[in-house]
Write an enzyme that holds these catalytic residues in place. Sequence first.
Site, PDB file in Angstrom:
ATOM      1  N   ASP A 193      -6.377  -4.878   0.410  1.00  0.00           N
ATOM      2  CA  ASP A 193      -7.484  -5.069   1.345  1.00  0.00           C
ATOM      3  C   ASP A 193      -8.192  -6.402   1.114  1.00  0.00           C
ATOM      4  O   ASP A 193      -8.848  -6.915   2.028  1.00  0.00           O
ATOM      5  CB  ASP A 193      -8.525  -3.949   1.188  1.00  0.00           C
ATOM      6  CG  ASP A 193      -7.971  -2.580   1.485  1.00  0.00           C
ATOM      7  OD1 ASP A 193      -7.351  -2.422   2.547  1.00  0.00           O
ATOM      8  OD2 ASP A 193      -8.165  -1.671   0.658  1.00  0.00           O
TER       9      ASP A 193
ATOM     10  N   ASP B 283      -0.784  -5.134   3.108  1.00  0.00           N
ATOM     11  CA  ASP B 283      -1.340  -3.954   3.777  1.00  0.00           C
ATOM     12  C   ASP B 283      -0.720  -3.899   5.166  1.00  0.00           C
ATOM     13  O   ASP B 283      -1.046  -4.714   6.033  1.00  0.00           O
ATOM     14  CB  ASP B 283      -2.861  -4.055   3.879  1.00  0.00           C
ATOM     15  CG  ASP B 283      -3.502  -2.734   4.280  1.00  0.00           C
ATOM     16  OD1 ASP B 283      -2.781  -1.865   4.809  1.00  0.00           O
ATOM     17  OD2 ASP B 283      -4.715  -2.568   4.060  1.00  0.00           O
TER      18      ASP B 283
ATOM     19  N   THR C  74      -6.076   2.317   9.188  1.00  0.00           N
ATOM     20  CA  THR C  74      -5.191   3.395   9.645  1.00  0.00           C
ATOM     21  C   THR C  74      -5.948   4.437  10.465  1.00  0.00           C
ATOM     22  O   THR C  74      -5.442   4.923  11.484  1.00  0.00           O
ATOM     23  CB  THR C  74      -4.486   4.065   8.456  1.00  0.00           C
ATOM     24  OG1 THR C  74      -3.672   3.095   7.786  1.00  0.00           O
ATOM     25  CG2 THR C  74      -3.601   5.215   8.914  1.00  0.00           C
TER      26      THR C  74
ATOM     27  N   ILE D 233      -0.850  -1.684   7.691  1.00  0.00           N
ATOM     28  CA  ILE D 233      -1.809  -1.345   8.755  1.00  0.00           C
ATOM     29  C   ILE D 233      -3.162  -1.147   8.086  1.00  0.00           C
ATOM     30  O   ILE D 233      -3.437  -0.081   7.513  1.00  0.00           O
ATOM     31  CB  ILE D 233      -1.401  -0.084   9.539  1.00  0.00           C
ATOM     32  CG1 ILE D 233      -0.039  -0.258  10.201  1.00  0.00           C
ATOM     33  CG2 ILE D 233      -2.467   0.248  10.580  1.00  0.00           C
ATOM     34  CD1 ILE D 233       0.430   0.962  10.992  1.00  0.00           C
ATOM     35  N   ASP D 234      -4.000  -2.146   8.136  1.00  0.00           N
ATOM     36  CA  ASP D 234      -5.361  -1.981   7.621  1.00  0.00           C
ATOM     37  C   ASP D 234      -6.217  -1.431   8.754  1.00  0.00           C
ATOM     38  O   ASP D 234      -6.301  -2.034   9.823  1.00  0.00           O
ATOM     39  CB  ASP D 234      -5.930  -3.305   7.126  1.00  0.00           C
ATOM     40  CG  ASP D 234      -7.328  -3.114   6.573  1.00  0.00           C
ATOM     41  OD1 ASP D 234      -7.489  -2.259   5.688  1.00  0.00           O
ATOM     42  OD2 ASP D 234      -8.269  -3.784   7.049  1.00  0.00           O
TER      43      ASP D 234
ATOM     44  N   GLU E   9       0.826  -1.215   0.000  1.00  0.00           N
ATOM     45  CA  GLU E   9       0.000   0.000   0.000  1.00  0.00           C
ATOM     46  C   GLU E   9       0.855   1.259   0.000  1.00  0.00           C
ATOM     47  O   GLU E   9       0.623   2.191  -0.777  1.00  0.00           O
ATOM     48  CB  GLU E   9      -0.931  -0.001   1.210  1.00  0.00           C
ATOM     49  CG  GLU E   9      -1.767   1.265   1.266  1.00  0.00           C
ATOM     50  CD  GLU E   9      -2.791   1.250   2.375  1.00  0.00           C
ATOM     51  OE1 GLU E   9      -3.614   2.193   2.396  1.00  0.00           O
ATOM     52  OE2 GLU E   9      -2.790   0.335   3.199  1.00  0.00           O
TER      53      GLU E   9
END
Length: 282
Positions: A219, A89, A94, A91-92, A69
């Site tokens: 995601d 990802d 954020t 930190i999904d 990402e």
Amino acid sequence: MGSVEECMDAAVRVARAAGQVVLEAVKQEKHVSTKSTPTDLVTEADRLVEELIISTLRESFPSHRFIGEESCAAGEPCVLTDSPTWIIDPIDGTCNFVHSFPMVAVSIGFAVKKELEFGVIYHCFEETLYTARKGHGAFCNGLRLQVSKEKDVSKALILTEIGAKRDPETLALFLGNMEKLLRAPAHGVRIIGSSTLALCQVAAGAADAYYQFGLHCWDMAAAAIIIREAGGVVMDTSGGPLDLMSRRIVAAASQEVAGFIVQQLKPIGYERDDCGERHAVR
């Protein structure tokens, strides 16, 4: 290249390590900036965690490709090739992370010849590990996952996300889609702020469906195979096969619920991941 099993073992190790970095970062001051819109947030932790994951995996698998990402800073197109590719990802959730709202995850998917081979998602606050490998089932902390198999949308709990675009037209479409499902009437619609963890709730049987326009390949990748291996269905919002670069998804515990949702949705337009200028392959 390493076997798929070796790759998955490495993914589990680095996801756990990255999750601990995220937990420590939650306690510290957060330096927040924005990307595509004022609601599309990024922090220093996002970048640091992604670099940790990619550098660690690259040491063991130097010939592999990476889609991350935060690699968007390089400005190259995001392209999924036949090469072994990690889709990350860091930190999904954020926005959740910024507010210390406890729905934050590290997500790592792995594809070969454009087909998903495994997914690893680590729920940082709960220290919960979701995993799935093609043909081997889906698990949460080692316990097998199974979707609810609910076929009646009037008994379904449905999850979604708003997306980064908040212009009046997009919001009207988003709210219109939600209203149609509430009038079905579904038991309820929930927004938790992490698409990967929302999808994991479908895999675990805690929710019966999920839909969204505007998410990205990172995601969807890990979560899609987790849901499939838990017995669920994952598809495009048109009802066709899932396209990781399409930025849209419907996932459900049954074909019946997925099909109903597909029929209700009005599309919300987002540029594909593989034709934009923001996302990078490294």
